[in-house]
Structures are given as C-alpha cells and as structure tokens.
Scaffold this motif. Structure first.
Motif, PDB file in Angstrom:
ATOM      1  N   ARG A   1       0.694  -1.076  -0.235  1.00 39.64           N
ATOM      2  CA  ARG A   1      -0.112   0.079   0.141  1.00 39.64           C
ATOM      3  C   ARG A   1       1.021   1.274   0.001  1.00 39.64           C
ATOM      4  NH1 ARG A   1      -2.505  -1.436   4.603  1.00 39.64           N
ATOM      5  NH2 ARG A   1      -3.299  -3.695   4.145  1.00 39.64           N
ATOM      6  N   GLU A   2       1.911   1.216   0.603  1.00 40.21           N
ATOM      7  CA  GLU A   2       2.861   2.427   0.714  1.00 40.21           C
ATOM      8  C   GLU A   2       3.486   2.689  -0.433  1.00 40.21           C
ATOM      9  OE1 GLU A   2       4.010   3.598   4.205  1.00 40.21           O
ATOM     10  OE2 GLU A   2       5.599   5.290   3.202  1.00 40.21           O
ATOM     11  N   VAL A   3       4.077   1.584  -1.010  1.00 42.08           N
ATOM     12  CA  VAL A   3       4.662   1.835  -2.296  1.00 42.08           C
ATOM     13  C   VAL A   3       3.721   2.339  -3.336  1.00 42.08           C
ATOM     14  CG1 VAL A   3       5.814   0.444  -4.150  1.00 42.08           C
ATOM     15  CG2 VAL A   3       6.531   0.020  -1.788  1.00 42.08           C
ATOM     16  N   VAL A   4       2.604   1.660  -3.541  1.00 40.09           N
ATOM     17  CA  VAL A   4       1.684   1.999  -4.525  1.00 40.09           C
ATOM     18  C   VAL A   4       1.187   3.351  -4.353  1.00 40.09           C
ATOM     19  CG1 VAL A   4      -0.701   1.761  -5.143  1.00 40.09           C
ATOM     20  CG2 VAL A   4       0.925  -0.276  -5.185  1.00 40.09           C
ATOM     21  N   ALA A   5       0.974   3.960  -3.189  1.00 43.52           N
ATOM     22  CA  ALA A   5       0.715   5.231  -2.972  1.00 43.52           C
ATOM     23  C   ALA A   5       1.865   6.161  -3.248  1.00 43.52           C
ATOM     24  CB  ALA A   5       0.328   5.378  -1.220  1.00 43.52           C
ATOM     25  N   ALA A   6       3.037   5.789  -3.093  1.00 47.44           N
ATOM     26  CA  ALA A   6       4.020   6.797  -3.384  1.00 47.44           C
ATOM     27  C   ALA A   6       4.306   6.943  -4.796  1.00 47.44           C
ATOM     28  CB  ALA A   6       5.229   6.434  -2.705  1.00 47.44           C
ATOM     29  N   ALA A   7       4.053   5.666  -5.579  1.00 43.79           N
ATOM     30  CA  ALA A   7       4.386   5.644  -6.917  1.00 43.79           C
ATOM     31  C   ALA A   7       3.295   6.137  -7.985  1.00 43.79           C
ATOM     32  CB  ALA A   7       4.884   4.417  -7.318  1.00 43.79           C
TER      33      ALA A   7
ATOM     34  N   ARG B   1      15.760  -6.627  -6.410  1.00 43.93           N
ATOM     35  CA  ARG B   1      15.443  -5.925  -5.254  1.00 43.93           C
ATOM     36  C   ARG B   1      14.584  -4.778  -5.957  1.00 43.93           C
ATOM     37  NH1 ARG B   1      14.758  -9.397  -1.688  1.00 43.93           N
ATOM     38  NH2 ARG B   1      14.615  -7.626  -0.250  1.00 43.93           N
ATOM     39  N   PRO B   2      13.290  -4.625  -5.490  1.00 37.82           N
ATOM     40  CA  PRO B   2      12.683  -3.398  -6.067  1.00 37.82           C
ATOM     41  C   PRO B   2      13.108  -1.961  -5.359  1.00 37.82           C
ATOM     42  CG  PRO B   2      11.037  -4.584  -4.907  1.00 37.82           C
ATOM     43  CD  PRO B   2      12.247  -5.457  -4.920  1.00 37.82           C
ATOM     44  N   LEU B   3      13.022  -0.945  -5.940  1.00 35.67           N
ATOM     45  CA  LEU B   3      13.549   0.414  -5.290  1.00 35.67           C
ATOM     46  C   LEU B   3      12.283   0.878  -4.448  1.00 35.67           C
ATOM     47  CD1 LEU B   3      15.259   2.062  -8.382  1.00 35.67           C
ATOM     48  CD2 LEU B   3      16.040   0.399  -6.544  1.00 35.67           C
ATOM     49  N   VAL B   4      12.347   0.454  -3.040  1.00 38.44           N
ATOM     50  CA  VAL B   4      11.154   0.559  -2.332  1.00 38.44           C
ATOM     51  C   VAL B   4      11.457   1.249  -0.969  1.00 38.44           C
ATOM     52  CG1 VAL B   4       9.604  -1.005  -3.244  1.00 38.44           C
ATOM     53  CG2 VAL B   4      10.796  -1.499  -1.336  1.00 38.44           C
ATOM     54  N   GLY B   5      12.816   1.751  -0.921  1.00 39.26           N
ATOM     55  CA  GLY B   5      13.350   2.463   0.261  1.00 39.26           C
ATOM     56  C   GLY B   5      12.874   3.675   0.429  1.00 39.26           C
ATOM     57  N   PRO B   6      12.976   4.234   1.640  1.00 36.38           N
ATOM     58  CA  PRO B   6      12.129   5.603   1.899  1.00 36.38           C
ATOM     59  C   PRO B   6      12.583   6.497   1.041  1.00 36.38           C
ATOM     60  CG  PRO B   6      13.841   4.905   3.675  1.00 36.38           C
ATOM     61  CD  PRO B   6      13.505   3.646   2.884  1.00 36.38           C
ATOM     62  N   ASN B   7      14.095   6.668   0.533  1.00 39.35           N
ATOM     63  CA  ASN B   7      14.589   7.751  -0.204  1.00 39.35           C
ATOM     64  C   ASN B   7      14.134   7.587  -1.688  1.00 39.35           C
ATOM     65  OD1 ASN B   7      15.953   9.149   1.638  1.00 39.35           O
ATOM     66  ND2 ASN B   7      17.645   7.506   1.366  1.00 39.35           N
ATOM     67  N   ALA B   8      13.952   6.195  -2.259  1.00 35.15           N
ATOM     68  CA  ALA B   8      13.379   5.970  -3.573  1.00 35.15           C
ATOM     69  C   ALA B   8      11.868   6.386  -3.817  1.00 35.15           C
ATOM     70  CB  ALA B   8      13.387   4.435  -4.016  1.00 35.15           C
ATOM     71  N   LEU B   9      11.143   5.845  -2.677  1.00 38.33           N
ATOM     72  CA  LEU B   9       9.608   6.395  -2.504  1.00 38.33           C
ATOM     73  C   LEU B   9       9.568   7.720  -2.500  1.00 38.33           C
ATOM     74  CD1 LEU B   9       7.858   3.970  -0.425  1.00 38.33           C
ATOM     75  CD2 LEU B   9       8.478   3.800  -2.859  1.00 38.33           C
TER      76      LEU B   9
ATOM     77  N   ALA C   1      -0.907   8.582 -12.603  1.00 36.81           N
ATOM     78  CA  ALA C   1      -0.451   7.242 -12.213  1.00 36.81           C
ATOM     79  C   ALA C   1       0.310   6.814 -13.324  1.00 36.81           C
ATOM     80  CB  ALA C   1      -1.489   6.323 -11.546  1.00 36.81           C
ATOM     81  N   VAL C   2      -0.453   6.721 -14.457  1.00 38.11           N
ATOM     82  CA  VAL C   2       0.459   6.240 -15.653  1.00 38.11           C
ATOM     83  C   VAL C   2       1.404   6.958 -16.127  1.00 38.11           C
ATOM     84  CG1 VAL C   2      -0.049   5.994 -18.214  1.00 38.11           C
ATOM     85  CG2 VAL C   2      -2.020   5.388 -16.734  1.00 38.11           C
ATOM     86  N   ALA C   3       1.320   8.481 -15.972  1.00 38.82           N
ATOM     87  CA  ALA C   3       2.704   9.092 -16.267  1.00 38.82           C
ATOM     88  C   ALA C   3       3.785   8.846 -15.448  1.00 38.82           C
ATOM     89  CB  ALA C   3       2.224  10.520 -16.261  1.00 38.82           C
ATOM     90  N   ALA C   4       3.384   8.890 -13.985  1.00 39.34           N
ATOM     91  CA  ALA C   4       4.415   8.523 -12.959  1.00 39.34           C
ATOM     92  C   ALA C   4       5.240   7.048 -13.187  1.00 39.34           C
ATOM     93  CB  ALA C   4       4.026   8.648 -11.714  1.00 39.34           C
TER      94      ALA C   4
ATOM     95  N   LEU D   1      11.616  10.117  -4.071  1.00 36.24           N
ATOM     96  CA  LEU D   1      11.818  10.374  -5.377  1.00 36.24           C
ATOM     97  C   LEU D   1      10.494  10.118  -6.130  1.00 36.24           C
ATOM     98  CD1 LEU D   1      15.496   9.609  -5.821  1.00 36.24           C
ATOM     99  CD2 LEU D   1      14.543  11.921  -5.947  1.00 36.24           C
ATOM    100  N   SER D   2       9.700   9.096  -5.942  1.00 36.49           N
ATOM    101  CA  SER D   2       8.600   8.819  -6.717  1.00 36.49           C
ATOM    102  C   SER D   2       7.489   9.789  -6.230  1.00 36.49           C
ATOM    103  CB  SER D   2       7.997   7.156  -6.361  1.00 36.49           C
ATOM    104  OG  SER D   2       8.932   6.270  -6.797  1.00 36.49           O
ATOM    105  N   ARG D   3       7.402  10.171  -5.199  1.00 41.04           N
ATOM    106  CA  ARG D   3       6.434  11.293  -4.778  1.00 41.04           C
ATOM    107  C   ARG D   3       6.700  12.437  -5.328  1.00 41.04           C
ATOM    108  NH1 ARG D   3       7.828   9.561   0.584  1.00 41.04           N
ATOM    109  NH2 ARG D   3       6.601   7.953   1.249  1.00 41.04           N
ATOM    110  N   ARG D   4       7.861  12.962  -5.359  1.00 35.63           N
ATOM    111  CA  ARG D   4       8.550  14.242  -6.121  1.00 35.63           C
ATOM    112  C   ARG D   4       7.821  14.193  -7.443  1.00 35.63           C
ATOM    113  NH1 ARG D   4      13.140  17.154  -3.835  1.00 35.63           N
ATOM    114  NH2 ARG D   4      12.467  16.759  -1.576  1.00 35.63           N
ATOM    115  N   ILE D   5       7.998  13.171  -8.251  1.00 36.83           N
ATOM    116  CA  ILE D   5       7.689  13.046  -9.501  1.00 36.83           C
ATOM    117  C   ILE D   5       6.066  13.254  -9.724  1.00 36.83           C
ATOM    118  CG2 ILE D   5       7.123  11.280 -11.621  1.00 36.83           C
ATOM    119  CD1 ILE D   5      10.036  10.035 -10.944  1.00 36.83           C
TER     120      ILE D   5
END
Lengths: 235, 235
Positions: free
Chosen positions: A195-201, B133-141, B162-165, B143-147
């Motif tokens: 859920r956290e990953v999907v929300a962030a992505a 290993r997927p990029l799901v650490g706090p810093n990677a997430l 969501a599609v664009a991101a 960056l996803s939020r910033r996009i």
DNA sequence: ACCTGAACACCGTTCAAGT
DNA sequence: ACCTGAACACCGTTCAAGT
C-alpha cells in the motif's frame, strides 16, 4: 531474421577473445546425437528458471537437470554467465520471428515493444538478470531492429529515430524489471508495504490491487511515450 | 521528507514479519558509540560497491571492511539482501532532500527523474540489483512522490497521473539498467560487438562512441516522454 | 571429443560460546 | 547486548584422468 547461438558473425578475431559475450565467441559444436549440446543445456536452463526462479541457476542444478556432472557443462560453455545470456535470449526466440503487423508505424512499434515485454513478463527471471547482463543476444537485437524499422516510416531523421528507439526499449526494460522485482518481494500481495509503495508511486490507494496488473499499465505507459514520439516527429 | 532506516511506519504487525523488506522490519539499535551499527555497515557496503562492483557484496568482504567477522553482521541485519536494499536506497539520500525547482511542472518532474537517474549512473551496481530488489526504500519512494507531485499541477486526473508517473520511473530504471549492464560487459569500448549492438538499437554506426554517452541520451528520451505526457494531458 | 571426479577457494547462514 | 569461532551446506571453476 534471428540467428542461432553460434555467434553474430563468424568468430571475429578482434573481439575480446575470452571475456565479453557468448554470442561473440566461437561455439564448440557437438557431433553426437546423444550426449550434451548447447541447445539441450539452454533448454534445461529455461525449464529450471521457469520452475524455480533466478536464484536456481547454478551449474550444479543445471547439470542435475541433465543427469550429468556440473563440470561437464564447461565443455559447452565457458562460464555460468554464458548460461544466463543464452537462456535470456532464448525467451525472445518466438517474438523475434513473429511477422510485423500491417497498419501505421505506431502499430509496428507497439507490436515489437509489447512482444518484448510479454516475453519478459512470462519469464520474470530474465528481467532480473538484465541489470548485470545486457540484452544483446541475436533475438533481442532482432526485436530492437523491429522497433527501429517501425520508426523508419515516420520520416524522422536518424538521430530522432535513435532517441525514440532508445526510449522505447528502456521503457520496456524498466517496466519488466519493476514487475519482476516487485513480484519477487511479494508486492503483488496486499500488505502494508504494498500500500505504501503504490501510494508513493501512483498517488492512488490499492483498490483491490488492479494497479499491480502490470501488463495493462505497461501498455498505457507505452501509449503515452508513442504519443510523445509522434508529437516530436511532427505527426 | 526522506525518513531513516528504522522502518517506514512504526514496526507494523501485519507485514510479513521475517520476509519482505528491511524497511518494514523493526531495527535493532546499537547503543555503544564504538562497535558496529547499521549506519556504519551501510557506509562500508557503499564504499566497497563503489570500489569493486556488485559482485563484491559478500558478507565476508563487508565484514573485512569493518575489521569484524562476517557473522557479526547478522546482529544488525537479517540477511545479505538487507545490505543490498540499504545500500541501494542510501545512494538516493542526497536526491531525496534536494529542493524542488521553480517553474512549470515539466521542470519539477524532469528534475526528480534526472536526480534519480544521476544517482543510479554514479553507482552502477545499484541498477544491477534493481532486477531482484525493487526500489522501495524511503529515499526512492520520496523521489517517486516528487515525480507524482510535479504531475499534480497538470490538472490531469489520478489515473492519468499514475500512468505518467509509472512511465517516467520505468524509463529512468530502464535507462540506468541498460547503462549499467552495458558498462559491465564492456560495451563502452569500441569492439565489433559494440558496433553490432549500437547498429541494431539505434540504426547508427559508432561515430566515436558518442551514442554511448548515456546521460544525454537519457535526457533526450525523457524529453520525448514528457512531450507525450503533455500531449495526453491536453496541454 | 567429451565426460568424470577430486580438489580449491570461495559463498550465506546457524548457533553455541564467550564477554 | 554484542561479537566470536566453528561448522554446514552450498557455490563456480580448474584440471588431471578416463573413455
């Protein structure tokens, strides 16, 4: 037309002789109908990888699959990485010979890119190797050529086509890598991490996990990119 | 704001307790100023990986880096994969705290995506782990939020964003993975294999290898994709 | 030509033992 | 609480030996 595993050209002498890629080294060909052969070994690798995943690709397990000693494999390949390269390229064999569709250039490009993605999605272990071994086997290269040929009818110049082709292959690979590693970590199950990953992505919640149906999401993303290519090429 | 390595939320009980991701497991915190700590271990991992590449990440070598026994590491992490996850996310630490630029939404998105690519390009081993290993650490997430935040000012609906991101992160990852594996195979040197691969992938020859300057090629590809996003969102 | 078998230098991880 | 040390079940790869 995709070529076999004997090397892309006839055993060039200027390439790195012992390092580099299997596809660029001469192959020892087996004569006997029984016994091992590179083809049988690759077949066993793919079966093993499909069944047990990327971590199962060890010389000893591949050998066991063929009722043979691990050291016997070294007659047919130089190292474990050769098995990786050969197995990965093998999954593109079908896609590389499929006829190109009729219709506008977007269809040709979409078809080649989707075929590449579908092959990777069907064998997630292949995407998981992509970070260490580039997709430069004959079948993968043939798929690249198909994307490129599709772009030729746009009238764009070589440089624009190269940029577009690069963007498309990278999107395919990135989508496949994401799907593969996410699945390996269990992100296709509904956990708090998911859920956290999907929300962030994506900014969305997890509405019964449809966002994790990777194939339709890839196709959406590809459509957006193709729209950019069309806009950039002025048509 | 990026968070530490203590877990994304306070040690949830519904997550997979022992499998899954380090970022979702409680951390044993060290008290003593001397001795090991997760922070020191991760630092040593990154230094080792930068120096010797992805294959060098073994428990024994990391331990040697810290003048300690391999088995000592298991007090601070549960398994080798934890080291991978922590080291990979560590390279995004700087990018995750950089201030968002002013200007149109394209600049915010481009900035976040480029920062992610740049971090991966500076530490190619990180991209080579992305397949497993997927990029799901706090810093990677982050960056996803910033996009995603950059896309909010487009006025597009949640699904379009969501599609664009997704497309953007996948392009970043694919480009980074391609560059990393190509470099590992020696495709940045001018060999016959390099020429064949470049021809198949871009249709061009190898004009003194400028096609292999990955960063400008990534930025071109990103620009094309952003044009597609703009076209799709009707502005 | 092709495969075996022993051997070497590694791995990750567990666990009892120390302090 | 934190680290050591021995141990186990693996790895990839080399190489002499068989046939």
């Amino acid at each position: 037309m995709p070529r076999g595993y004997a090397g892309l050209v006839d055993t060039p002498r200027d390439a790195a002789p012992s390092g580099g890629s299997v596809f660029y080294r001469p192959q020892r060909r087996s004569k006997t109908a029984d016994g091992l052969s590179r083809e049988r070994i690759v077949e066993a690798c793919v079966a093993l990888l499909d069944r047990e995943g990327a971590a199962a690709l060890t010389m000893r397990k591949v050998a066991a699959e063929l009722d043979v000693h691990a050291t016997s494999l070294y007659w047919h390949v130089e190292r474990r990485e050769d098995l990786v390269d050969l197995a990965v390229d093998a999954i593109f064999a079908g896609a590389a010979v499929a006829p190109a569709p009729h219709g506008p250039w977007t269809e040709a490009v979409r078809s080649a890119a989707t075929a590449m993605y579908t092959a990777l999605a069907a064998h997630p272990w292949a995407a998981s190797f992509a970070g260490s071994r580039p997709l430069v086997g004959p079948n993968a290269l043939e798929l690249s050529r198909r994307i490129l040929r599709g772009l030729e009818s746009t009238g764009a110049d070589v440089r624009q086509r190269a940029v577009a082709a690069t963007a498309i292959s990278n999107l395919v690979l990135g989508a496949a890598v994401t799907a593969a590693s996410a699945r390996a970590l269990g992100l296709d199950r509904d956990t708090a991490l998911t859920r956290e990953v999907v929300a962030a992505a994506t900014g969305a919640g997890v509405p019964s996990l449809p966002v994790l149906e990777w194939q339709p999401r890839f196709e959406d993303a590809l459509a957006v990119l193709l729209e950019g290519v069309a806009a950039r090429l002025g048509r």
